[in-house]
Design a protein around this motif. Structure first.
Motif, PDB file in Angstrom:
ATOM      1  N   HIS A   1       0.822  -1.264   0.133  1.00 52.98           N
ATOM      2  CA  HIS A   1      -0.098   0.118   0.138  1.00 52.98           C
ATOM      3  C   HIS A   1       1.013   1.155  -0.010  1.00 52.98           C
ATOM      4  CE1 HIS A   1      -3.110  -2.781   0.692  1.00 52.98           C
ATOM      5  NE2 HIS A   1      -2.826  -3.089   1.803  1.00 52.98           N
ATOM      6  N   ALA A   2       2.229   1.081  -0.147  1.00 49.41           N
ATOM      7  CA  ALA A   2       3.105   2.345  -0.325  1.00 49.41           C
ATOM      8  C   ALA A   2       2.699   2.736  -1.513  1.00 49.41           C
ATOM      9  CB  ALA A   2       4.440   2.137   0.143  1.00 49.41           C
ATOM     10  N   GLU A   3       2.144   3.878  -1.924  1.00 46.82           N
ATOM     11  CA  GLU A   3       2.051   4.348  -3.103  1.00 46.82           C
ATOM     12  C   GLU A   3       3.244   5.010  -3.792  1.00 46.82           C
ATOM     13  OE1 GLU A   3      -0.712   3.814  -4.818  1.00 46.82           O
ATOM     14  OE2 GLU A   3      -1.956   3.269  -3.307  1.00 46.82           O
TER      15      GLU A   3
ATOM     16  N   ILE B   1      -1.616   5.918   4.944  1.00 45.99           N
ATOM     17  CA  ILE B   1      -0.741   4.921   4.784  1.00 45.99           C
ATOM     18  C   ILE B   1       0.815   5.441   5.278  1.00 45.99           C
ATOM     19  CG2 ILE B   1       0.456   3.853   2.712  1.00 45.99           C
ATOM     20  CD1 ILE B   1      -2.225   3.947   1.281  1.00 45.99           C
ATOM     21  N   THR B   2       1.075   6.734   5.200  1.00 51.36           N
ATOM     22  CA  THR B   2       2.393   7.056   5.552  1.00 51.36           C
ATOM     23  C   THR B   2       2.434   7.002   6.963  1.00 51.36           C
ATOM     24  OG1 THR B   2       2.732   8.724   3.581  1.00 51.36           O
ATOM     25  CG2 THR B   2       4.001   8.939   5.446  1.00 51.36           C
ATOM     26  N   ARG B   3       1.316   7.385   7.720  1.00 49.82           N
ATOM     27  CA  ARG B   3       1.385   7.071   9.206  1.00 49.82           C
ATOM     28  C   ARG B   3       1.626   5.676   9.566  1.00 49.82           C
ATOM     29  NH1 ARG B   3      -4.165   7.126  11.200  1.00 49.82           N
ATOM     30  NH2 ARG B   3      -4.049   5.197  10.452  1.00 49.82           N
ATOM     31  N   ASP B   4       0.829   4.552   8.920  1.00 44.95           N
ATOM     32  CA  ASP B   4       1.196   3.404   9.214  1.00 44.95           C
ATOM     33  C   ASP B   4       2.703   2.582   9.005  1.00 44.95           C
ATOM     34  OD1 ASP B   4      -1.614   3.249  10.018  1.00 44.95           O
ATOM     35  OD2 ASP B   4      -2.022   2.240   8.210  1.00 44.95           O
ATOM     36  N   LEU B   5       3.094   3.385   7.869  1.00 43.71           N
ATOM     37  CA  LEU B   5       4.425   2.887   7.844  1.00 43.71           C
ATOM     38  C   LEU B   5       5.486   3.545   8.618  1.00 43.71           C
ATOM     39  CD1 LEU B   5       4.590   3.888   3.775  1.00 43.71           C
ATOM     40  CD2 LEU B   5       5.123   1.680   4.503  1.00 43.71           C
ATOM     41  N   LEU B   6       5.276   4.594   9.183  1.00 43.67           N
ATOM     42  CA  LEU B   6       6.080   5.188  10.234  1.00 43.67           C
ATOM     43  C   LEU B   6       5.871   4.344  11.604  1.00 43.67           C
ATOM     44  CD1 LEU B   6       5.993   9.008   9.172  1.00 43.67           C
ATOM     45  CD2 LEU B   6       7.915   7.478   9.161  1.00 43.67           C
ATOM     46  N   LEU B   7       4.740   4.166  11.767  1.00 44.81           N
ATOM     47  CA  LEU B   7       4.266   3.403  12.979  1.00 44.81           C
ATOM     48  C   LEU B   7       4.863   1.887  12.945  1.00 44.81           C
ATOM     49  CD1 LEU B   7       0.474   4.525  13.580  1.00 44.81           C
ATOM     50  CD2 LEU B   7       2.525   4.726  15.233  1.00 44.81           C
TER      51      LEU B   7
ATOM     52  N   GLY C   1      12.572   9.036  -6.056  1.00 48.19           N
ATOM     53  CA  GLY C   1      11.488   9.821  -6.188  1.00 48.19           C
ATOM     54  C   GLY C   1      10.036   9.191  -5.618  1.00 48.19           C
ATOM     55  N   THR C   2      10.062   7.890  -5.778  1.00 55.07           N
ATOM     56  CA  THR C   2       8.944   7.054  -5.161  1.00 55.07           C
ATOM     57  C   THR C   2       9.167   6.444  -4.144  1.00 55.07           C
ATOM     58  OG1 THR C   2       9.976   5.014  -6.154  1.00 55.07           O
ATOM     59  CG2 THR C   2       8.759   6.441  -7.708  1.00 55.07           C
ATOM     60  N   PHE C   3       7.839   6.187  -3.207  1.00 55.31           N
ATOM     61  CA  PHE C   3       7.683   5.455  -2.173  1.00 55.31           C
ATOM     62  C   PHE C   3       8.347   6.261  -1.033  1.00 55.31           C
ATOM     63  CE2 PHE C   3       8.247   1.700  -5.217  1.00 55.31           C
ATOM     64  CZ  PHE C   3       7.028   1.435  -5.058  1.00 55.31           C
ATOM     65  N   THR C   4       7.951   7.622  -1.001  1.00 54.82           N
ATOM     66  CA  THR C   4       8.560   8.359   0.084  1.00 54.82           C
ATOM     67  C   THR C   4       8.207   8.020   1.507  1.00 54.82           C
ATOM     68  OG1 THR C   4       8.249  10.509  -1.631  1.00 54.82           O
ATOM     69  CG2 THR C   4       8.539  11.071   0.820  1.00 54.82           C
ATOM     70  N   GLY C   5       6.987   7.328   1.995  1.00 53.83           N
ATOM     71  CA  GLY C   5       6.575   7.088   3.224  1.00 53.83           C
ATOM     72  C   GLY C   5       7.443   5.976   3.721  1.00 53.83           C
TER      73      GLY C   5
END
Length: 229
Positions: free
Chosen positions: A93-95, A105-111, A151-155
């Motif tokens: 789900h990492a756009e 999604i970014t929040r969940d990645l960091l968590l 430049g992709t998958f920043t989160g």
């Protein structure tokens, strides 16, 4: 630690690199505590790990109450933890492009990928200190290397970069406790996260995790070990 039963806890141990690492460390004589978010949904892997002598515990790295409960369960088995492998992580789900990445999604990645490993390490710290020479291993990614950014998958990259900073800083903070803290870059391996076409070797990645685990008591800390693929 000669002659002493050595305990290692591995998060996300029910599949992929975590499962391969659990198998390997069990064969090397470690007593494995296999942590996964939903043991009932990972029954085949859980049964296999138990057959290798592992203890299976429920642990959701994003839920502090779940981590606390896991600590209590581990204390029923051992008062010392010689190694902790922070392997649990997400990529799905990492756009690819920033405008398409929902904040949740970014929040969940960091968590999951950064805050979770820190929380687990903090809560298990008394058991790690009790081992008088322990190892913390954080599974990171080559994707955060500056030369690999596209430049992709920043989160996702943010989350693993935060994990790398945590690794370096905890290596300094925990030195007085004789706890070494290192990262492992497994490469692009064919797991649920990496996909079936990934070119690197998950067995070699597991060997690198085991090498990092076995640095306990050596003083070698603050490094990123890269699987030789």
């Amino acid at each position: 630690m000669s002659g002493e039963t050595r305990y290692v806890l591995i998060t996300g141990a029910n599949r992929g690199l975590g499962l391969h690492s659990a198998r390997l460390l069990a064969r090397r004589g470690w007593s494995v505590i296999a942590a996964c978010r939903k043991p009932e949904a990972a029954a085949p892997a859980a049964e296999e790990l138990r057959a290798h002598g592992a203890t299976v515990v429920r642990l959701d790295v994003t839920d502090p109450e779940s981590v606390t409960a896991a600590v209590h369960m581990v204390r029923n088995t051992t008062r010392k933890l010689h190694a902790l492998v922070n392997n649990a992580g997400i990529f799905e789900h990492a756009e690819e492009h920033l405008p398409d990445a929902p904040a949740a999604i970014t929040r969940d990645l960091l968590l999951t990928n950064a805050w979770g490993p820190l929380t687990v390490t903090q809560q298990f710290l008394p058991l790690l200190r009790a081992a008088d020479g322990a190892s913390v291993v954080n599974v990171t990614s080559q994707d955060v290397d500056p030369e690999n950014l596209d430049g992709t998958f920043t989160g996702y990259c943010m989350s693993k970069a935060a994990l790398n900073v945590m690794t370096a800083n905890l290596a300094l903070a925990l030195r007085p406790d004789r706890i070494v803290v290192n990262g492992v870059d497994p490469g692009w391996i064919p797991t649920d996260m990496g996909g079936p076409d990934a070119p690197d070797d998950v067995t070699q990645a597991a060997r690198t995790v085991a090498t990092a685990v076995e640095l306990a008591g050596t003083g070698r800390s603050g490094e990123i070990l890269r699987a030789a693929n």
